[in-house]
Write a protein that holds these residues in place. Sequence first.
Motif, short mmCIF file in Angstrom:
data_model
loop_
_atom_site.label_atom_id
_atom_site.label_comp_id
_atom_site.label_asym_id
_atom_site.label_seq_id
_atom_site.Cartn_x
_atom_site.Cartn_y
_atom_site.Cartn_z
N GLU A 11 -11.34 -23.38 11.09
CA GLU A 11 -11.12 -22.20 11.92
C GLU A 11 -12.34 -21.31 11.84
OE1 GLU A 11 -8.14 -18.44 11.65
OE2 GLU A 11 -7.15 -20.39 11.88
N GLY A 12 -12.78 -20.82 12.97
CA GLY A 12 -13.97 -19.97 12.97
C GLY A 12 -14.21 -19.33 14.32
N THR A 13 -15.39 -18.74 14.45
CA THR A 13 -15.83 -18.10 15.69
C THR A 13 -16.83 -19.01 16.38
OG1 THR A 13 -15.57 -15.90 14.72
CG2 THR A 13 -16.97 -16.07 16.65
N PRO A 14 -16.70 -19.24 17.67
CA PRO A 14 -17.66 -20.10 18.36
C PRO A 14 -19.06 -19.51 18.32
CG PRO A 14 -16.27 -18.98 19.96
CD PRO A 14 -15.69 -18.69 18.61
N ARG A 15 -20.04 -20.36 18.19
CA ARG A 15 -21.43 -19.92 18.23
C ARG A 15 -21.88 -19.83 19.68
NH1 ARG A 15 -23.87 -21.30 13.13
NH2 ARG A 15 -25.93 -20.83 14.01
N SER A 16 -22.79 -18.92 19.94
CA SER A 16 -23.34 -18.78 21.29
C SER A 16 -24.28 -19.95 21.59
CB SER A 16 -24.11 -17.46 21.39
OG SER A 16 -24.93 -17.44 22.54
N VAL A 17 -24.38 -20.32 22.86
CA VAL A 17 -25.33 -21.34 23.25
C VAL A 17 -26.77 -20.85 23.13
CG1 VAL A 17 -23.79 -22.66 24.75
CG2 VAL A 17 -25.05 -20.71 25.69
N ARG A 18 -26.95 -19.56 22.83
CA ARG A 18 -28.30 -19.08 22.49
C ARG A 18 -28.80 -19.79 21.24
NH1 ARG A 18 -30.34 -16.65 26.94
NH2 ARG A 18 -29.28 -14.71 27.52
N ASP A 19 -27.88 -20.13 20.32
CA ASP A 19 -28.24 -20.93 19.16
C ASP A 19 -28.28 -22.38 19.60
OD1 ASP A 19 -28.36 -18.78 17.43
OD2 ASP A 19 -26.27 -18.96 16.81
N SER A 20 -29.36 -23.06 19.31
CA SER A 20 -29.50 -24.44 19.75
C SER A 20 -28.44 -25.32 19.11
CB SER A 20 -30.90 -24.97 19.39
OG SER A 20 -31.02 -25.13 17.98
N HIS A 21 -28.18 -26.41 19.78
CA HIS A 21 -27.21 -27.38 19.26
C HIS A 21 -27.60 -27.83 17.86
CE1 HIS A 21 -26.71 -31.74 18.58
NE2 HIS A 21 -25.45 -31.48 18.83
N ALA B 136 -17.40 -31.79 14.55
CA ALA B 136 -16.94 -31.19 15.80
C ALA B 136 -17.13 -29.68 15.70
CB ALA B 136 -15.48 -31.53 16.06
N PHE B 137 -17.61 -29.05 16.77
CA PHE B 137 -17.79 -27.60 16.76
C PHE B 137 -17.78 -27.09 18.18
CE2 PHE B 137 -21.98 -29.56 16.60
CZ PHE B 137 -22.71 -28.90 17.58
N LEU B 138 -17.57 -25.79 18.33
CA LEU B 138 -17.44 -25.15 19.64
C LEU B 138 -18.57 -24.16 19.84
CD1 LEU B 138 -15.18 -25.26 21.92
CD2 LEU B 138 -14.45 -23.05 21.04
N GLN C 78 -26.65 -38.41 10.15
CA GLN C 78 -26.84 -38.81 8.75
C GLN C 78 -26.93 -37.56 7.88
OE1 GLN C 78 -27.05 -42.18 8.54
NE2 GLN C 78 -27.05 -42.34 6.31
N LEU C 79 -26.14 -37.55 6.81
CA LEU C 79 -26.19 -36.46 5.84
C LEU C 79 -26.32 -37.11 4.47
CD1 LEU C 79 -26.04 -33.42 5.30
CD2 LEU C 79 -23.56 -33.65 5.06
N GLY C 80 -27.53 -37.03 3.89
CA GLY C 80 -27.78 -37.75 2.65
C GLY C 80 -27.87 -39.25 2.93
N MET C 81 -27.05 -40.04 2.23
CA MET C 81 -27.09 -41.49 2.38
C MET C 81 -26.00 -42.03 3.29
SD MET C 81 -29.69 -42.29 0.60
CE MET C 81 -29.53 -44.07 0.53
N ALA C 82 -25.10 -41.17 3.76
CA ALA C 82 -23.96 -41.66 4.54
C ALA C 82 -23.82 -40.86 5.83
CB ALA C 82 -22.69 -41.55 3.70
N SER D 163 -26.43 -26.24 10.34
CA SER D 163 -25.79 -25.23 9.49
C SER D 163 -24.38 -25.65 9.08
CB SER D 163 -25.73 -23.89 10.22
OG SER D 163 -24.85 -23.96 11.34
N HIS D 164 -23.91 -26.79 9.58
CA HIS D 164 -22.58 -27.33 9.27
C HIS D 164 -21.48 -26.34 9.62
CE1 HIS D 164 -24.74 -29.93 5.98
NE2 HIS D 164 -25.10 -30.24 7.22
N ASP D 165 -21.70 -25.58 10.70
CA ASP D 165 -20.74 -24.56 11.11
C ASP D 165 -19.71 -25.18 12.06
OD1 ASP D 165 -19.45 -22.22 11.57
OD2 ASP D 165 -21.10 -21.20 12.60
#
Length: 329
Positions: free
Chosen positions: A266-276, A236-238, A227-231, A282-284
């Motif tokens: 398009e972006g850089t994958p986040r490390s699993v050190r950062d929690s899901h 999807a992220f890596l 849920q983000l706001g009212m909807a 962060s909408h990354d």
Amino acid sequence: MDVDSVECLSLPDAAMDAADDVGLATLHPHIASASSRPAPFPNAKGGGGGGAGGMVAPGSSVHELLECPVCTNSMYPPIHQCQNGHTLCSTCKARVHNRCPTCRQELGDIRCLALEKVAESLELPCKYYTLGCPEIFPYYSKIKHEAMCSFRPYNCPYAGSECSVTGDIPYLVNHLRDDHKVDMHSGCTFNHRYVKSNPREVENATWMLTVFHCFGQYFCLHFEAFQLGMAPVYMAFLRFMGDENEARNYSYSLEVGANGRKMVWEGTPRSVRDSHRKVRDSHDGLLIQRNMALFFSGGDRKELKLRITGRIWKEQQTPDGACVPILCS
């Protein structure tokens, strides 16, 4: 900090003599003699950074001195003691209602300055030395390093449940496959279809996780509704199964579309050190609003049908300085 994870090394003669001068022998009669102290830590660097302190071995009497008898964690200032010399940590002092857990005498506000002074003279290996960390630190700097040590175990990246399993990457890959029944794929391109019968329901949405193996590394592809706001929205992220500095070597793209429209991330994958949750909040990643998701789904817009394609690549610098993307074979 678990007592099993605290490794200590034996005090040198100078530090032992200093301890005797301030009365440690009377506070703790079980302190080891110089002849009974264990051998120095095998991976110790000469001089331990140049300080005057010594190193203590696991299971030594000095290690026992610095162990709180209540929680069995290592004690840090202020270290408290009763009138009979029994010590405990400041956290446990509040728990025992100002009564010594050993002799039941009133604790008061007596600090064990002698033991705090001995702790200052010690240098200890990182508690992850068995996992490969070669570093040695002063007693009071050890915890700060261990919180960020690159050899510390990883948390399970599965997001559909509160999983407390930790371990190195090979162990977690097997855990995801065997215990969470996660789909495993080889290759750096993917094409996934996500179907949900009620696109307005997010409370019981299923977290989708797929693990990809490419470039000799493992990557986690997440897809979920929240849920983000009212909807509700879909994301999807890596995530890269390794540290952040390694994750920066890779890039990825995600694409979703239909009916002549498409969205690309398009972006850089986040490390699993950062929690899901940290990555999600962060909408990354590729974020799809419900109306657009239903448009991509086509039909009567009552069922979510999203096809997400993507690829993972590694950039390599050419002799002339240009960066070219390299796909895995």
